[in-house]
Design an enzyme around this catalytic site. Sequence first.
Site, PDB file in Angstrom:
ATOM      1  CG  PHE A  30      -1.850   1.269   1.108  1.00 49.70           C
ATOM      2  CD1 PHE A  30      -3.014   1.237   0.355  1.00 49.70           C
ATOM      3  CD2 PHE A  30      -1.492   2.474   1.718  1.00 49.70           C
ATOM      4  CE1 PHE A  30      -3.812   2.371   0.226  1.00 49.70           C
ATOM      5  CE2 PHE A  30      -2.295   3.613   1.590  1.00 49.70           C
ATOM      6  CZ  PHE A  30      -3.447   3.553   0.839  1.00 49.70           C
TER       7      PHE A  30
ATOM      8  CG  ASP B  68       5.662   4.086   1.838  1.00 52.81           C
ATOM      9  OD1 ASP B  68       5.616   4.796   2.853  1.00 52.81           O
ATOM     10  OD2 ASP B  68       4.701   3.962   1.048  1.00 52.81           O
TER      11      ASP B  68
ATOM     12  CE  LYS C 261      -1.255   6.793   6.843  1.00 56.70           C
ATOM     13  NZ  LYS C 261      -0.805   5.909   5.766  1.00 56.70           N
TER      14      LYS C 261
HETATM   15  C1  LIG Z   1      -0.975   6.027   4.296  1.00 56.58           C
HETATM   16  C2  LIG Z   1       0.127   5.541   3.463  1.00 56.58           C
HETATM   17  C3  LIG Z   1       0.463   6.153   2.243  1.00 56.58           C
HETATM   18  C4  LIG Z   1      -0.369   7.257   1.634  1.00 56.58           C
HETATM   19  O1  LIG Z   1      -0.464   8.383   2.448  1.00 56.58           O
HETATM   20  P1  LIG Z   1      -1.634   9.456   2.185  1.00 56.58           P
HETATM   21  O2  LIG Z   1      -1.255  10.601   3.087  1.00 56.58           O
HETATM   22  O3  LIG Z   1      -2.924   8.810   2.556  1.00 56.58           O
HETATM   23  O4  LIG Z   1      -1.571   9.818   0.747  1.00 56.58           O
HETATM   24  C5  LIG Z   1       1.562   5.682   1.550  1.00 56.58           C
HETATM   25  N1  LIG Z   1       2.299   4.667   2.025  1.00 56.58           N
HETATM   26  C6  LIG Z   1       2.010   4.039   3.185  1.00 56.58           C
HETATM   27  C7  LIG Z   1       2.886   2.926   3.668  1.00 56.58           C
HETATM   28  C8  LIG Z   1       0.906   4.445   3.929  1.00 56.58           C
HETATM   29  O5  LIG Z   1       0.594   3.798   5.074  1.00 56.58           O
END
Ligand SMILES: *Cc1c(COP(=O)(O)O)cnc(C)c1O
Length: 407
Positions: free
Chosen positions: A147, A232, A261
């Site tokens: 994700f 990520d 986040k």
């Molecule tokens: C939440 C998340 C994203 C995307 O972040 P948004 O601020 O919702 O665009 C990307 N990578 C990971 C691992 C995430 O948990």
Amino acid sequence: MTAPVSTRTSADLIRAEEPVLAHNYHPLPVVVARAEGTWVEDVEGNRYLDMLAGYSALNFGHRHPALIEAAHRQLDRLTLTSRAFHNDRLAEFAERLARLTGLDMVLPMNTGAEAVESGIKVARKWAYEVKGVPADRATIVVAADNFHGRTTTIVSFSTDETARSGFGPFTPGFRVVPYNDLAALEAAVDETTAAVLIEPIQGEAGVVIPDDGYLAGVRELTRRTNCLFVADEIQSGLGRTGRTLAVEHEGVVPDVLLLGKALGGGIVPVSAVVARRDVLGVLRPGEHGSTFGGNPLAAAVGTAVIELLETGEFQRRARDLGAVLRDGLTGLVGKGVLGFRSRGLWAGVDVDPAIGTGREVSHRLMGEGVLVKDTHGSTIRLAPPLTITEAELASALEVLEGVLGRG
Ligand SMILES: *Cc1c(COP(=O)(O)O)cnc(C)c1O
């Protein structure tokens, strides 16, 4: 119970959303009106323990006093300049974020998906300008069940049909391999590979933790084959796992780090690509940008977040209380829990499907004053604020035990 803050009831407000709000979410039927620390309160004044923490966007709890103060101070002075001009908050934010992560340079953005998109662009450009990949041939290797966000390019390499279906045509240039499989990764990497992009722990997939040695193996492979390791850490980073970054559990420093986040302290969207100078240095004026990226309010809040992390207190709390969480969940295995994965204050709990779906269990927990969210199927994710007390954590585990026990 405190005085209600709205003249409309929860039921009214939920009904009012239906005709005017896009149906891209299916929230639990709780309407939050205010919050502090680990606790949120609905419009009727009922209190709930927040065991989701905005998918880790609220690592420091709701309205942490130091973060609110930093935001207030900045609101009274300067909020937005655009990057057409310098602002007096950005240098400190970048300096301290680079120091915190052990990397050199920062590209400030807003949302997580933007950080991922930006990381992809930087990796491709690095591949053409530094590695010498022929024009438009760069590939990026990603993991199944990833994700990374919701843009058209990012869903192009998702393996979740719900996230992809109906949104093509897709962006080419991605290869998907199984997660936690170094041999498959090695087989997918070739001279066109710009980067390997993975989550050090897969959050949305259900807090899936790779075997020991996987991240170090990705580091070794990417170094040997001259491609970038893009980590990520938008959900796994900034204290959640008991370290500042999840890659630290294997002593790994990636070439490119994606943060978001919690970097915004639960107040404003703040994300960043953090990388070595020889990587982020490929960007020149006009080639990439964002109107809001690096705005002074975001930089002030982000700097206050970094200041909290520099103390080490939150990482330590995640480690210590993570042990409590693990012990508690271990005690529930066989009593409604089939198994779980946890690191720090972060757990994916597989509930016995006989008891209910993840959503049904989340719904029952809500009824008992604990807010969680299912990831998919019968897995629920626990990710409380790192400010949670041991007593609050114990009470959440007790509620979970009660709900699962009643089946
Ligand atoms: C939440 C998340 C994203 C995307 O972040 P948004 O601020 O919702 O665009 C990307 N990578 C990971 C691992 C995430 O948990």
